[in-house]
Design an enzyme around this catalytic site. Structure first.
Site, PDB file in Angstrom:
ATOM      1  CE  LYS A  27      30.661  -8.401  26.249  1.00  0.00           C
ATOM      2  NZ  LYS A  27      30.033  -7.057  26.443  1.00  0.00           N
ATOM      3  CB  THR A  84      27.930  -4.097  26.346  1.00  0.00           C
ATOM      4  OG1 THR A  84      28.102  -2.809  25.752  1.00  0.00           O
ATOM      5  CG2 THR A  84      27.005  -4.916  25.456  1.00  0.00           C
ATOM      6  CE  LYS A 128      27.121  -1.603  22.483  1.00  0.00           C
ATOM      7  NZ  LYS A 128      28.036  -1.437  23.615  1.00  0.00           N
TER       8      LYS A 128
END
Length: 287
Positions: A239, A96, A171
């Protein structure tokens, strides 16, 4: 048989690579901490000393790394994946990352004659173990078709989203929604507790109505038990929230709720909860 590579054997990567081995694929693995390769070797994997050794010996290599910095380092670092790329070899980054990182890696791979696909996943530890991830791919369509048999052993649904960067964006948006859902859910649990209501009753009400969903049911029960065993590390959720908010900045889209949720996860990290499950944001909210 073709040889496939797998870089990164963390919570997600180890489970995904195991599913490929169990399905009969020939897999060469690498991990920064070599001891994590032992379990895969016992299942028949070949262990490589460097990422370059993997990409040079495999027709398609998958990377599943912690964050943009790790994805960049494994690709571009000394004896990194890029050194072994060439002659049409495929590189599939399932980490990711932000769209800019995906595009940087993709440009470098194609610049050496390779093919690149980003394919981040929606799902955490249990879906990775069960092979029920949702794979969000973008980039080289022929590489997507070639990798589809691998994806089918790691996930229950694989989407091809078009040009490079769209997988990363999808995502981040999905995880942004998940993080926002978790923070408001935890606020509800904390408020119910302060009001003297039973958390289990709140869970029953939610589960019986239009807001019922697997995440609330699973995580709600675990929060009630004080169980924050890591399925998806809180530091990774923060994050992803940070990257999603940055995407909103780039596109001029206000993200008031996501920005507030990100602050809750930042507070949880400051309280030392980074390596707990992302549901441990409850501790920061309820404190």
């Amino acid at each position: 048989m073709e040889q496939y590579g797998f870089l990164g054997l963390g919570i997600m990567g180890s489970a995904m690579a195991k599913n490929l081995l169990k399905a009969g694929f020939k897999v060469t693995v690498w991990n920064r901490s070599q001891e994590k390769c032992a379990e895969l070797a016992a299942l028949g994997a070949t262990v490589a000393a460097t990422p370059a050794e993997v990409t040079a010996s495999c027709s398609v290599t998958i990377a599943m790394l912690a964050d943009p910095a790790a994805a960049h380092a494994v690709c571009f670092g000394p004896q990194g994946a890029l050194e072994g790329i060439g002659a049409g070899r495929g590189y599939v980054d399932m980490s990711t990352v932000d769209a800019a990182t995906a595009k940087d890696i993709g440009a470098a791979v194609t610049g050496k004659g390779g093919r690149f696909l980003e394919a981040p996943v929606s799902g955490s530890k249990k879906p990775a173990e069960d092979g029920t991830l949702i794979i969000l791919a973008a980039g080289d369509r022929e590489l997507f078709d070639q990798a589809l048999p691998l994806f089918e052993k790691m996930g229950k649904k694989s989407l091809y989203l078009g040009e490079l960067g769209r997988g990363a964006q999808m995502k981040l948006i999905v995880n942004m929604v998940m993080g926002g859902m978790m923070t408001i859910f935890c606020e509800g649990l904390a408020l119910a507790d302060k009001a003297g209501l039973e958390g289990s009753d709140l869970l029953d009400v939610i589960d019986a109505g239009a807001m019922a969903n697997p995440m609330f049911k699973l995580k709600g029960a675990q929060i009630g038990q004080g169980n924050f065993a890591t399925a998806f590390p809180l530091k990774h959720m923060q994050k992803d929230m940070r990257l999603a908010v940055a995407l909103g900045d780039q596109l001029g889209q206000p993200l008031f709720s996501a920005s507030a949720a990100n602050e809750s996860f930042k507070r949880a990290r400051a309280q030392g909860l980074s390596d707990n499950d992302f549901s441990a944001v409850f501790k920061a909210i309820a404190s």
